[in-house]
Design a protein around this motif. Structure first.
Motif, short mmCIF file in Angstrom:
data_model
loop_
_atom_site.label_atom_id
_atom_site.label_comp_id
_atom_site.label_asym_id
_atom_site.label_seq_id
_atom_site.Cartn_x
_atom_site.Cartn_y
_atom_site.Cartn_z
N LEU A 144 -7.76 9.47 8.46
CA LEU A 144 -7.75 9.91 9.34
C LEU A 144 -8.99 10.73 9.51
CD1 LEU A 144 -6.14 10.63 12.07
CD2 LEU A 144 -5.58 12.70 10.92
N LEU A 145 -9.39 11.57 8.57
CA LEU A 145 -10.66 12.32 8.45
C LEU A 145 -11.89 11.49 8.81
CD1 LEU A 145 -9.35 15.45 6.73
CD2 LEU A 145 -9.78 15.36 8.97
N SER A 146 -11.92 10.36 7.95
CA SER A 146 -13.03 9.67 7.70
C SER A 146 -13.38 9.03 9.34
CB SER A 146 -12.74 8.50 6.65
OG SER A 146 -11.93 7.54 6.93
N LYS A 147 -12.63 9.03 10.16
CA LYS A 147 -12.96 8.31 11.39
C LYS A 147 -13.85 9.37 12.13
CE LYS A 147 -8.44 6.25 12.59
NZ LYS A 147 -7.40 6.11 13.52
N PHE A 148 -14.02 10.68 11.69
CA PHE A 148 -14.60 11.70 12.69
C PHE A 148 -15.53 12.31 11.95
CE2 PHE A 148 -10.03 11.38 14.10
CZ PHE A 148 -10.49 10.83 15.38
N ASP A 149 -15.90 11.87 10.52
CA ASP A 149 -16.97 12.95 9.67
C ASP A 149 -18.37 12.07 9.92
OD1 ASP A 149 -16.67 10.81 8.06
OD2 ASP A 149 -16.35 11.91 6.22
N ARG A 150 -18.57 11.03 10.65
CA ARG A 150 -19.75 10.62 10.84
C ARG A 150 -20.26 10.72 12.17
NH1 ARG A 150 -19.00 4.44 10.33
NH2 ARG A 150 -16.76 4.83 10.47
N CYS A 151 -21.32 10.81 12.79
CA CYS A 151 -21.60 11.30 14.08
C CYS A 151 -21.14 9.97 15.14
CB CYS A 151 -23.28 10.76 14.32
SG CYS A 151 -24.26 12.57 14.11
N HIS A 152 -20.74 10.76 16.09
CA HIS A 152 -19.95 9.85 17.01
C HIS A 152 -20.00 10.78 18.46
CE1 HIS A 152 -16.71 12.40 15.61
NE2 HIS A 152 -16.12 12.15 16.95
N THR A 153 -19.56 9.86 19.23
CA THR A 153 -19.49 10.24 20.82
C THR A 153 -18.09 10.07 21.31
OG1 THR A 153 -20.33 8.42 21.83
CG2 THR A 153 -22.09 10.18 21.45
N HIS A 154 -17.42 10.50 22.35
CA HIS A 154 -16.34 9.97 23.09
C HIS A 154 -16.58 9.82 24.52
CE1 HIS A 154 -14.02 10.91 19.56
NE2 HIS A 154 -14.59 12.16 19.53
N ALA A 155 -15.88 8.86 25.14
CA ALA A 155 -16.05 8.79 26.66
C ALA A 155 -15.16 9.93 27.36
CB ALA A 155 -15.34 7.39 26.93
N ASP A 156 -14.47 10.53 26.78
CA ASP A 156 -13.72 11.88 27.23
C ASP A 156 -14.14 13.12 26.43
OD1 ASP A 156 -12.17 10.06 29.07
OD2 ASP A 156 -10.58 9.79 27.53
N PRO A 157 -13.96 14.17 27.07
CA PRO A 157 -14.28 15.43 26.53
C PRO A 157 -13.37 15.76 25.36
CG PRO A 157 -13.94 15.99 28.90
CD PRO A 157 -13.29 14.55 28.71
N GLU A 158 -13.81 16.69 24.11
CA GLU A 158 -13.15 16.77 23.08
C GLU A 158 -12.74 18.20 23.36
OE1 GLU A 158 -14.08 15.09 19.57
OE2 GLU A 158 -13.30 16.61 18.25
N VAL A 159 -11.74 18.44 23.66
CA VAL A 159 -11.06 19.98 23.83
C VAL A 159 -9.91 20.41 22.90
CG1 VAL A 159 -10.31 21.47 25.83
CG2 VAL A 159 -11.61 19.46 26.22
N ARG A 160 -10.44 21.55 22.21
CA ARG A 160 -9.27 22.20 21.09
C ARG A 160 -9.28 23.50 21.39
NH1 ARG A 160 -9.32 17.42 21.23
NH2 ARG A 160 -9.50 15.78 19.70
N TYR A 161 -8.20 23.81 20.87
CA TYR A 161 -7.79 25.37 20.74
C TYR A 161 -7.09 25.54 19.52
CZ TYR A 161 -5.32 29.84 21.74
OH TYR A 161 -4.80 31.07 21.63
N ILE A 162 -8.18 26.23 18.43
CA ILE A 162 -7.54 26.44 17.11
C ILE A 162 -6.81 27.49 17.10
CG2 ILE A 162 -8.46 26.52 14.76
CD1 ILE A 162 -9.89 24.10 16.48
N ILE A 163 -5.47 27.22 16.33
CA ILE A 163 -4.52 28.24 16.25
C ILE A 163 -4.25 28.67 14.77
CG2 ILE A 163 -3.41 28.05 18.54
CD1 ILE A 163 -1.25 26.32 17.61
N ALA A 164 -4.54 27.86 13.83
CA ALA A 164 -4.56 28.13 12.46
C ALA A 164 -5.59 27.43 11.77
CB ALA A 164 -2.99 27.97 11.93
#
Ligand SMILES: [Fe+2]
Length: 186
Positions: free
Chosen positions: A92-112
């Motif tokens: 799962l993590l290896s999908k995102f640890d390389r440079c990438h873009t998305h067609a949609d915004p990536e919006v996160r609220y970290i809670i822990a």
């Protein structure tokens, strides 16, 4: 509290400085207090959450989703809970640890827990932003970035979506120069 690291070794911890450094990317970062609710805090301290507990968390923090719904047209949200016991966490993590873009915004609220976003700025410079509880971040569509977890491999974050389809990574093959060798990544 977020921490921003530049390639020249400069580190910023004040939100105003971090906001300034991220202006060229149109990244929004803010601090949203976690609702003062003992049950919520107890759930967030757990590693594994049941579906009912996830629902409790999203309901307790619904005020923020309602704001995004009304002001920015966000349609849905969910809660992602990552820890070392999650099946196929490495994949799962290896999908995102390389440079990438998305067609949609990536919006996160970290809670822990915590995670690290890396960004390529318009001038080609790279920065890394460690996000921690109460950090809200909105990364515009098309922004070159990467993401990884620190050695504890623990994070809980609310994800907000503008479309029900969610998003997929589109890889850009930009070499990441910033990641310290001491950091465990996947
Ligand atoms: Fe991403």
């Amino acid at each position: 509290m977020a921490i921003l690291q530049l390639e020249n070794g400069t580190t910023y911890t004040q939100l105003s400085n971090i906001v300034r450094e991220l202006v060229p990317l149109n990244i929004q970062i803010n601090r949203w207090p976690i609702v003062d609710d003992p049950k919520l805090k107890a759930i967030l301290a757990q590693e594994v959450l049941s579906d009912a507990e996830k629902e409790y968390v999203l309901t307790a923090l619904n005020i923020y989703f309602q704001q995004l719904l009304q002001t920015a047209g966000y349609q849905s949200c969910d809660l992602i809970v990552l820890h070392p016991g999650v099946p196929n966490l490495d994949a799962l993590l290896s999908k995102f640890d390389r440079c990438h873009t998305h067609a949609d915004p990536e919006v996160r609220y970290i809670i822990a827990g915590e995670g690290v976003f890396g960004f390529v700025r318009p001038d080609g410079s790279q920065v890394e932003l460690t996000v921690e509880p109460e950090d809200y971040i909105s990364v515009p569509s098309g922004t070159e970035h990467w993401f990884y977890l620190r050695a504890s491999c623990q994070i809980k974050a609310v994800r907000y979506f503008t479309t029900t389809e969610g998003w997929v990574p589109e890889y850009t093959d930009t070499e990441i120069r910033l990641r310290p060798a001491s950091v465990v990544s996947y």
